[in-house]
Design an enzyme around this catalytic site. Sequence first.
Site, PDB file in Angstrom:
ATOM      1  N   GLN A   1      -6.758  -2.258  10.151  1.00 30.81           N
ATOM      2  CA  GLN A   1      -7.938  -1.426  10.401  1.00 30.81           C
ATOM      3  C   GLN A   1      -9.061  -1.850   9.451  1.00 30.81           C
ATOM      4  O   GLN A   1      -8.791  -2.157   8.294  1.00 30.81           O
ATOM      5  CB  GLN A   1      -7.574   0.058  10.219  1.00 30.81           C
ATOM      6  CG  GLN A   1      -6.696   0.604  11.356  1.00 30.81           C
ATOM      7  CD  GLN A   1      -6.285   2.034  11.139  1.00 30.81           C
ATOM      8  OE1 GLN A   1      -7.114   2.888  10.838  1.00 30.81           O
ATOM      9  NE2 GLN A   1      -4.995   2.309  11.266  1.00 30.81           N
TER      10      GLN A   1
ATOM     11  N   HIS B   1       0.844  -1.205   0.000  1.00 29.07           N
ATOM     12  CA  HIS B   1       0.000   0.000   0.000  1.00 29.07           C
ATOM     13  C   HIS B   1       0.873   1.246   0.000  1.00 29.07           C
ATOM     14  O   HIS B   1       2.076   1.197   0.287  1.00 29.07           O
ATOM     15  CB  HIS B   1      -0.963   0.010   1.197  1.00 29.07           C
ATOM     16  CG  HIS B   1      -0.345   0.426   2.489  1.00 29.07           C
ATOM     17  ND1 HIS B   1      -0.905   1.354   3.323  1.00 29.07           N
ATOM     18  CD2 HIS B   1       0.795   0.032   3.086  1.00 29.07           C
ATOM     19  CE1 HIS B   1      -0.129   1.527   4.385  1.00 29.07           C
ATOM     20  NE2 HIS B   1       0.896   0.731   4.268  1.00 29.07           N
TER      21      HIS B   1
ATOM     22  N   HIS C   1      -5.104   5.654   1.697  1.00 24.74           N
ATOM     23  CA  HIS C   1      -4.293   4.573   1.148  1.00 24.74           C
ATOM     24  C   HIS C   1      -4.760   4.209  -0.264  1.00 24.74           C
ATOM     25  O   HIS C   1      -5.949   4.339  -0.577  1.00 24.74           O
ATOM     26  CB  HIS C   1      -4.466   3.268   1.940  1.00 24.74           C
ATOM     27  CG  HIS C   1      -4.394   3.367   3.424  1.00 24.74           C
ATOM     28  ND1 HIS C   1      -3.373   2.775   4.155  1.00 24.74           N
ATOM     29  CD2 HIS C   1      -5.218   3.963   4.330  1.00 24.74           C
ATOM     30  CE1 HIS C   1      -3.600   2.992   5.448  1.00 24.74           C
ATOM     31  NE2 HIS C   1      -4.696   3.710   5.581  1.00 24.74           N
TER      32      HIS C   1
ATOM     33  N   CYS D   1       3.991   5.269   5.477  1.00 25.43           N
ATOM     34  CA  CYS D   1       4.011   4.071   6.327  1.00 25.43           C
ATOM     35  C   CYS D   1       5.438   3.530   6.337  1.00 25.43           C
ATOM     36  O   CYS D   1       6.158   3.643   5.347  1.00 25.43           O
ATOM     37  CB  CYS D   1       3.065   3.016   5.761  1.00 25.43           C
ATOM     38  SG  CYS D   1       3.108   1.434   6.632  1.00 25.43           S
TER      39      CYS D   1
ATOM     40  N   SER E   1      -5.341   6.220   9.831  1.00 24.89           N
ATOM     41  CA  SER E   1      -3.940   6.568   9.544  1.00 24.89           C
ATOM     42  C   SER E   1      -3.821   7.586   8.425  1.00 24.89           C
ATOM     43  O   SER E   1      -2.822   8.293   8.328  1.00 24.89           O
ATOM     44  CB  SER E   1      -3.157   5.300   9.160  1.00 24.89           C
ATOM     45  OG  SER E   1      -3.130   4.410  10.265  1.00 24.89           O
TER      46      SER E   1
HETATM   47  O1  LIG Z   1       0.731   0.263  10.820  1.00 22.88           O
HETATM   48  C1  LIG Z   1       1.755   0.387  10.189  1.00 22.88           C
HETATM   49  N1  LIG Z   1       2.312   1.574   9.914  1.00 22.88           N
HETATM   50  C2  LIG Z   1       1.714   2.845  10.369  1.00 22.88           C
HETATM   51  C3  LIG Z   1       0.831   3.409   9.244  1.00 22.88           C
HETATM   52  C4  LIG Z   1      -0.208   2.425   8.742  1.00 22.88           C
HETATM   53  N2  LIG Z   1      -1.497   2.448   9.068  1.00 22.88           N
HETATM   54  C5  LIG Z   1      -2.092   1.433   8.440  1.00 22.88           C
HETATM   55  C6  LIG Z   1      -3.427   0.976   8.414  1.00 22.88           C
HETATM   56  C7  LIG Z   1      -3.754  -0.135   7.661  1.00 22.88           C
HETATM   57  C8  LIG Z   1      -2.774  -0.796   6.932  1.00 22.88           C
HETATM   58  C9  LIG Z   1      -1.445  -0.358   6.948  1.00 22.88           C
HETATM   59  C10 LIG Z   1      -1.119   0.761   7.707  1.00 22.88           C
HETATM   60  N3  LIG Z   1       0.061   1.406   7.925  1.00 22.88           N
HETATM   61  C11 LIG Z   1       2.801   3.869  10.626  1.00 22.88           C
HETATM   62  O2  LIG Z   1       3.931   3.663  10.127  1.00 22.88           O
HETATM   63  O3  LIG Z   1       2.468   4.875  11.266  1.00 22.88           O
HETATM   64  C12 LIG Z   1       2.443  -0.783   9.624  1.00 22.88           C
HETATM   65  C13 LIG Z   1       3.724  -0.842   9.148  1.00 22.88           C
HETATM   66  C14 LIG Z   1       4.083  -2.145   8.664  1.00 22.88           C
HETATM   67  C15 LIG Z   1       5.313  -2.533   8.108  1.00 22.88           C
HETATM   68  C16 LIG Z   1       5.485  -3.841   7.666  1.00 22.88           C
HETATM   69  C17 LIG Z   1       4.446  -4.762   7.757  1.00 22.88           C
HETATM   70  C18 LIG Z   1       3.208  -4.381   8.318  1.00 22.88           C
HETATM   71  C19 LIG Z   1       3.053  -3.059   8.764  1.00 22.88           C
HETATM   72  S1  LIG Z   1       1.656  -2.301   9.480  1.00 22.88           S
END
Ligand SMILES: O=C(N[C@H](Cc1nc2ccccc2[nH]1)C(=O)O)c1cc2ccccc2s1
Length: 156
Positions: free
Chosen positions: A124, A52, A150, A106, A147
């Site tokens: 989410q 994403h 996307h 992200c 967040s």
């Molecule tokens: O929640 C994450 N990152 C958040 C932003 C974000 N919010 C999300 C909501 C849904 C799906 C992916 C998303 N990524 C951040 O960096 O503030 C994740 C990062 C990663 C990295 C590798 C694999 C899974 C994930 S889930």
Amino acid sequence: MSNDTEAPLPEGWEMRTSRSTGMTYFLNMYTKKSQWERPEVPAEPGEVRCSHILVKHSDSRRPSSWREDHIKRTKEEALDLIKNYRKQIVSNDASFTDVAMKCSDCSSAKRGGDLGMFGRGQMQQAFEEEAFKLKVGQLSKPIETESGFHIILRTV
Ligand SMILES: O=C(N[C@H](Cc1nc2ccccc2[nH]1)C(=O)O)c1cc2ccccc2s1
């Protein structure tokens, strides 16, 4: 009424014959659950793999990222950005991976936006709903979570 043995089954299902009764039943190849009724819709996979691109804004759950310590853009600006990224990708002016690595807010940006495999209940709700609707190789329209905005590419 489709004949039980001829019409092709929806994706992800197989026809089986019960050893004890000789009756035909149907096996969901993802969940390994069986049922007597002939399935009408494709079996939902237990897990999908997606990449994403996320554009955060000042009202995001965590308005900070590897790109920007304090994200100030408005929701409207974020939506505009993600729509433009989608246009660039769809018109082949940029690759999904390059845009993700350069522009996604992200931490998965480092992996071209790859989130790995996930099942229901891990992401989410709005993200999950869209991810499980996508066919492999399909790019979603922009969706909103807490967040930010996307676009999702289903890869497996
Ligand atoms: O929640 C994450 N990152 C958040 C932003 C974000 N919010 C999300 C909501 C849904 C799906 C992916 C998303 N990524 C951040 O960096 O503030 C994740 C990062 C990663 C990295 C590798 C694999 C899974 C994930 S889930």
